[in-house]
Design a protein around this motif. Structure first.
Motif, PDB file in Angstrom:
ATOM      1  N   HIS A   1       0.817  -1.222   0.000  1.00 40.37           N
ATOM      2  CA  HIS A   1       0.000   0.000   0.000  1.00 40.37           C
ATOM      3  C   HIS A   1       0.852   1.274   0.000  1.00 40.37           C
ATOM      4  CE1 HIS A   1      -3.527  -2.432   0.387  1.00 40.37           C
ATOM      5  NE2 HIS A   1      -3.213  -2.884   1.596  1.00 40.37           N
ATOM      6  N   GLY A   2       1.907   1.265  -0.793  1.00 43.51           N
ATOM      7  CA  GLY A   2       2.769   2.440  -0.897  1.00 43.51           C
ATOM      8  C   GLY A   2       3.923   2.489   0.086  1.00 43.51           C
ATOM      9  N   TRP A   3       3.913   1.616   1.091  1.00 40.50           N
ATOM     10  CA  TRP A   3       5.011   1.551   2.057  1.00 40.50           C
ATOM     11  C   TRP A   3       6.134   0.670   1.515  1.00 40.50           C
ATOM     12  CZ3 TRP A   3       5.172   4.615   6.201  1.00 40.50           C
ATOM     13  CH2 TRP A   3       3.973   5.088   6.750  1.00 40.50           C
TER      14      TRP A   3
ATOM     15  N   ARG B   1      -1.835   6.719   2.967  1.00 41.91           N
ATOM     16  CA  ARG B   1      -1.506   5.305   3.142  1.00 41.91           C
ATOM     17  C   ARG B   1      -2.151   4.791   4.423  1.00 41.91           C
ATOM     18  NH1 ARG B   1       5.077   5.608   2.766  1.00 41.91           N
ATOM     19  NH2 ARG B   1       5.238   7.032   0.974  1.00 41.91           N
TER      20      ARG B   1
END
Length: 259
Positions: A19-21, A117
Motif C-alpha cells: 500500500h505504498g510503504w 496510506r
C-alpha cells in the motif's frame, strides 16, 4: 496476503512493499569474503553478496531491524543505509546504541503513519538468540508483527533470529499470522559445539503447526558460513510434513514476488 510484494535480497534482508510503504528488514549489503566477529570467540565469513545493491534501492520508509549487534543482520553497508530511511525500529537496547531509532521491548507497539496510506502497527515479538540463559551473551533480539487495515487473514510476522522456545510459541496464542517470514539456518559455531542460535527446519515445522499461517517464506538460511542448514537441508524436512509443505514458498533472490 493480498497487495503485498516481497523481495528477498539475501540472508535476513527482505523488502516488503504494501500500500505504498517500502519496509526493509535487517539490511545486509556488504560484499562477500570478509570475516566478522560476533563476540565470545565466535565469527563467520560472508559467502555471498546481496542480490540487489543498497544503492539500487528506491527510498525506504522504515527499517525493521531485529537486532543491531550482529553483522549478519546489520553490516557496514546496511548501517550506512539507516540514516536514509524514514524510520528505524529495533530493540530498546539497539535504539540506545544507534541513537535515532524507535526501541521496542517484546509486545510493545509503534505505528507508521503517512498521508494517503494505511497506518501500519508494528508489534515487537519475543526472540531468544540461543540456548537458555544465553541472552546476556547473545543480546536482545525481537521479531515484528505487522498489522494494517484490510488484512483478511492476519498479520505479516517476521520471526527474527531465534530458537524455538516458549516466547516464540506465545506468538501463536496472541497473533493471527497470515504470512510468516521465518529466520532459519540452524546457526552453530565451532567454539560452542552443538548449541543452536536460530531455528532448524524441524523447529520451523513444529512452529508452523502452532501458528497455522497461510504462507511461510524461509529467509536467513544462505550466504554465511555459520548457517548450517541451507535450502537443500530444509526442503526435505518441509516435504516430509504434509500439513506444512504446502504453505512454504521459496522466493528467488532479488525478484519481487506478489503475494
Amino acid at each position: 496476503m493480498k497487495d503485498v510484494r516481497i523481495t528477498h535480497i539475501g540472508g535476513p534482508t527482505v523488502l516488503i512493499e504494501v500500500h505504498g510503504w517500502r519496509l526493509l528488514t535487517d539490511p545486509t549489503f556488504d560484499a562477500p569474503g570478509r570475516r566478522y566477529a560476533f563476540g565470545w570467540g565466535t565469527s563467520s565469513r560472508k559467502l555471498t553478496g546481496p542480490a540487489i545493491a543498497a544503492g539500487a534501492l528506491d527510498p525506504i520508509d522504515a527499517v525493521l531491524l531485529t537486532h543491531d549487534h550482529h553483522a549478519d543482520n546489520l553490516d557496514d553497508a546496511g548501517r550506512a543505509l539507516l540514516p536514509t530511511a524514514g524510520t528505524v525500529v529495533t530493540t530498546a537496547t539497539g535504539a540506545r546504541r544507534l541513537g535515532n531509532a524507535r526501541g521496542l521491548t517484546p509486545w510493545a507497539t509503534t505505528r507508521l503513519d503517512a498521508p494517503g496510506r494505511p497506518s501500519i502497527e508494528i508489534t515487537a515479538t519475543p526472540c531468544r538468540h540461543g540456548p537458555p540463559l544465553s541472552r546476556s551473551i547473545t543480546g536482545d533480539v525481537i521479531g515484528f508483527a505487522l498489522h494494517w487495515d484490510g488484512q483478511d487473514h492476519g498479520a505479516l510476522w517476521i520471526s527474527g533470529d531465534t530458537v524455538l522456545y516458549d516466547g516464540v510459541r506465545e506468538v501463536a496464542g496472541r497473533v493471527e499470522v497470515d504470512l510468516a517470514l521465518l529466520h532459519l539456518g540452524g546457526v552453530r559455531f565451532p567454539i560452542t559445539g552443538p548449541l543452536r542460535y536460530t531455528m532448524t527446519a524441524a523447529d520451523a515445522v513444529e512452529l508452523c503447526r502452532h501458528l497455522r499461517p497461510r504462507t511461510v517464506i524461509p529467509v536467513h538460511y544462505e550466504g554465511w558460513q555459520h548457517f548450517h542448514q541451507g535450502r537443500t537441508s530444509v526442503e526435505p524436512v518441509f516435504a516430509a510434513a504434509p500439513d506444512v509443505r504446502g504453505l512454504v514458498r521459496w522466493l528467488p533472490l532479488g525478484v519481487g514476488t506478489a503475494l
